[in-house]
Design an enzyme around this catalytic site. Structure first.
Site, PDB file in Angstrom:
ATOM      1  N   GLU A   1      35.234  50.227  31.257  1.00 14.65           N
ATOM      2  CA  GLU A   1      36.934  50.049  31.569  1.00 14.65           C
ATOM      3  C   GLU A   1      36.849  48.792  29.957  1.00 14.65           C
ATOM      4  O   GLU A   1      36.242  49.209  28.914  1.00 14.65           O
ATOM      5  CB  GLU A   1      36.615  48.345  32.071  1.00 14.65           C
ATOM      6  CG  GLU A   1      34.936  47.456  32.655  1.00 14.65           C
ATOM      7  CD  GLU A   1      35.485  46.101  32.546  1.00 14.65           C
ATOM      8  OE1 GLU A   1      36.476  45.517  33.350  1.00 14.65           O
ATOM      9  OE2 GLU A   1      34.228  44.988  33.653  1.00 14.65           O
TER      10      GLU A   1
ATOM     11  N   LYS B   1      31.006  37.807  36.515  1.00 19.40           N
ATOM     12  CA  LYS B   1      32.270  36.859  34.833  1.00 19.40           C
ATOM     13  C   LYS B   1      31.231  36.216  34.443  1.00 19.40           C
ATOM     14  O   LYS B   1      31.672  34.893  34.363  1.00 19.40           O
ATOM     15  CB  LYS B   1      33.547  36.673  35.490  1.00 19.40           C
ATOM     16  CG  LYS B   1      34.085  37.209  34.447  1.00 19.40           C
ATOM     17  CD  LYS B   1      35.315  36.446  34.870  1.00 19.40           C
ATOM     18  CE  LYS B   1      36.908  35.792  33.835  1.00 19.40           C
ATOM     19  NZ  LYS B   1      36.853  37.144  32.632  1.00 19.40           N
TER      20      LYS B   1
ATOM     21  N   ARG C   1      35.053  35.159  43.378  1.00 14.77           N
ATOM     22  CA  ARG C   1      34.241  35.985  42.456  1.00 14.77           C
ATOM     23  C   ARG C   1      33.371  35.035  41.688  1.00 14.77           C
ATOM     24  O   ARG C   1      32.976  35.304  41.298  1.00 14.77           O
ATOM     25  CB  ARG C   1      35.968  36.574  41.277  1.00 14.77           C
ATOM     26  CG  ARG C   1      34.385  37.542  40.953  1.00 14.77           C
ATOM     27  CD  ARG C   1      35.758  38.588  39.680  1.00 14.77           C
ATOM     28  NE  ARG C   1      36.513  36.859  39.091  1.00 14.77           N
ATOM     29  CZ  ARG C   1      37.456  37.892  38.307  1.00 14.77           C
ATOM     30  NH1 ARG C   1      38.125  39.181  37.994  1.00 14.77           N
ATOM     31  NH2 ARG C   1      38.541  36.913  37.727  1.00 14.77           N
TER      32      ARG C   1
HETATM   33  N1  PLP Z   1      37.182  43.026  33.266  1.00 16.72           N
HETATM   34  C1  PLP Z   1      36.991  41.922  32.362  1.00 16.72           C
HETATM   35  C2  PLP Z   1      35.525  42.337  31.320  1.00 16.72           C
HETATM   36  C3  PLP Z   1      37.382  40.633  32.208  1.00 16.72           C
HETATM   37  O1  PLP Z   1      37.432  40.615  31.480  1.00 16.72           O
HETATM   38  C4  PLP Z   1      38.368  40.555  33.191  1.00 16.72           C
HETATM   39  C5  PLP Z   1      39.133  39.077  33.130  1.00 16.72           C
HETATM   40  O2  PLP Z   1      38.940  38.567  34.051  1.00 16.72           O
HETATM   41  C6  PLP Z   1      39.396  41.849  33.360  1.00 16.72           C
HETATM   42  C7  PLP Z   1      38.454  42.951  33.777  1.00 16.72           C
HETATM   43  C8  PLP Z   1      40.188  41.599  34.728  1.00 16.72           C
HETATM   44  O3  PLP Z   1      40.531  40.619  35.839  1.00 16.72           O
HETATM   45  P1  PLP Z   1      40.973  39.977  36.734  1.00 16.72           P
HETATM   46  O4  PLP Z   1      42.441  40.361  37.094  1.00 16.72           O
HETATM   47  O5  PLP Z   1      40.590  39.158  37.591  1.00 16.72           O
HETATM   48  O6  PLP Z   1      41.678  38.490  35.397  1.00 16.72           O
HETATM   49  C1  COI Z   2      40.855  37.164  31.338  1.00 15.70           C
HETATM   50  O1  COI Z   2      41.885  37.510  31.833  1.00 15.70           O
HETATM   51  O2  COI Z   2      41.540  36.263  32.187  1.00 15.70           O
HETATM   52  C2  COI Z   2      39.943  37.018  31.024  1.00 15.70           C
HETATM   53  O3  COI Z   2      38.971  36.585  30.868  1.00 15.70           O
HETATM   54  C3  COI Z   2      39.834  38.060  30.251  1.00 15.70           C
HETATM   55  C4  COI Z   2      39.215  37.311  28.411  1.00 15.70           C
HETATM   56  C5  COI Z   2      38.289  38.120  28.264  1.00 15.70           C
HETATM   57  C6  COI Z   2      39.991  36.364  27.604  1.00 15.70           C
END
Ligand code: PLP
Ligand code: COI
Length: 341
Positions: A220, A184, A82
């Protein structure tokens, strides 16, 4: 190995400076080897790309201590992939998967004393970040970059741990069609701060964002994807090109289908449909799975039938399974767990 003397069970989701971090620099077209350092500060040009034009992206993953005392990470290869996508979109040099994984391994190993003990509910959160540190004044990619991975021990993302939370349907948008919602990028979070402040001031834990183009479909929150459960036990999760492809959500979809034998639908979810669901939850690395009890919108409230005391049965099963896999109590699907030490 002796652990740090912290009150692990009382940790919140905050920054605690740990002993070591990994830092690498990109200059003249290539990355240096990178190294572990004790220096938690960054020194760079006042005209750095990150400062002037927000040229930065980051990742978030966790290291866990298992029941039998090993330290592991969960699917870090997907964070590496990612971050490569984020780097490409923001015109930054890619950090190879190999370099990313080496940095994660080294930071976790060096900070092993900071990995919260098994059973405390806390974890070591890892924050890889990539930013333009060289000077640019015209709008252009920076000439130099830093890749840094630091670690901080964390407790629950939402105050109250796994108590169901209330959300506000945001009047603001998170991501434009064909924009940067699926990477991200730091800028996605900077522009969510005001909307987050509005929600917090009114007593909500987070915002629910709708798609910016039609404002009819669920996207989301500011930091996590959604999972819903229908009355007949089907897991439903929004499909959209403008949400972040959550690694937790992708893992939970696999768990629901292949371990728990549930039906899963990944599809457009109209906001109108939310009142029909029996459970709702946020999922992400920081959030793990956090149950939602209500969503307020202009003109009403949707109360989720699972209520404000406990999470619903499907959410609970999903949570127990993913945490069990992360903490080594449930056998993980091939390649999900990377053992560090
Ligand atoms: N959506 C957003 C906007 C996020 O910042 C995050 C955190 O990383 C997620 C979803 C969840 O992603 P992940 O499960 O890869 O941490
Ligand atoms: C995460 O879940 O790792 C994220 O990056 C979310 C963050 C906004 C704290």
């Amino acid at each position: 190995m002796e652990k740090k003397n912290l009150d692990w069970k009382s940790l919140s989701f905050g920054y605690v400076k740990t002993d070591y971090r990994f830092v690498a620099h990109y200059k003249n077209g290539s990355w240096d080897e990178g190294k572990i350092t004790e220096d938690a500060n960054v020194t760079m040009s006042e005209c750095a790309g990150v400062i002037q034009y927000a040229q930065t992206c980051f990742e978030g993953l966790k290291a866990y201590e298992t029941k039998d005392g090993r330290i592991v990470t969960f699917r870090p290869d997907l964070n590496a992939e990612r971050m490569i996508n984020s780097a490409r979109r923001l015109m930054m040099p890619e950090v190879s998967k190999q370099m990313f994984l080496k940095a994660i391994d080294e930071v976790v190993k060096a900070n092993a004393a900071w990995v919260p003990p098994y059973g405390t509910g806390a974890t070591l959160y890892l924050r890889p970040c990539l930013f333009g540190c060289g000077p640019v004044i015209g709008v252009a990619p920076a000439p130099e970059y830093e890749f840094r991975v630091f670690a901080t021990p964390v407790g629950p993302y939402f105050k109250g741990g796994i108590k169901p939370i209330r959300l506000l349907l945001s009047q603001y948008d998170r991501a434009a069609p064909h924009g940067t919602g699926d990477i991200k990028a730091g800028l996605n979070y900077a522009m969510s701060l005001y909307a987050g402040h509005v929600a917090h001031e009114k007593g909500y834990s987070e915002n629910m964002y709708l798609d910016a183009a039609t404002r009819t479909n669920v996207e989301e929150t500011g930091g996590a994807n959604f999972l819903f459960v229908t009355k007949d036990g089907t897991v439903v999760t929004p499909k959209s090109n403008t949400i972040l492809p959550s690694i937790t959500r992708r893992s939970l979809v696999y768990i629901a289908e292949h371990i728990l034998g549930l039906k899963v639908e990944e599809r457009v979810v109209p906001f109108e449909e939310v009142k029909e669901f029996s459970e709702a939850a946020l999922c992400g690395t920081a959030a793990v799975i956090s149950p939602v009890c209500a969503i307020d919108y202009e003109g009403g409230t949707i109360n989720i039938p699972s209520g404000d005391k406990e999470m619903g049965p499907v959410t609970k099963k999903l949570r127990e399974t993913i945490v069990g896999i992360q903490e080594g109590e449930i056998e993980a699907p091939e390649g999900w767990i990377r053992e560090i030490c």
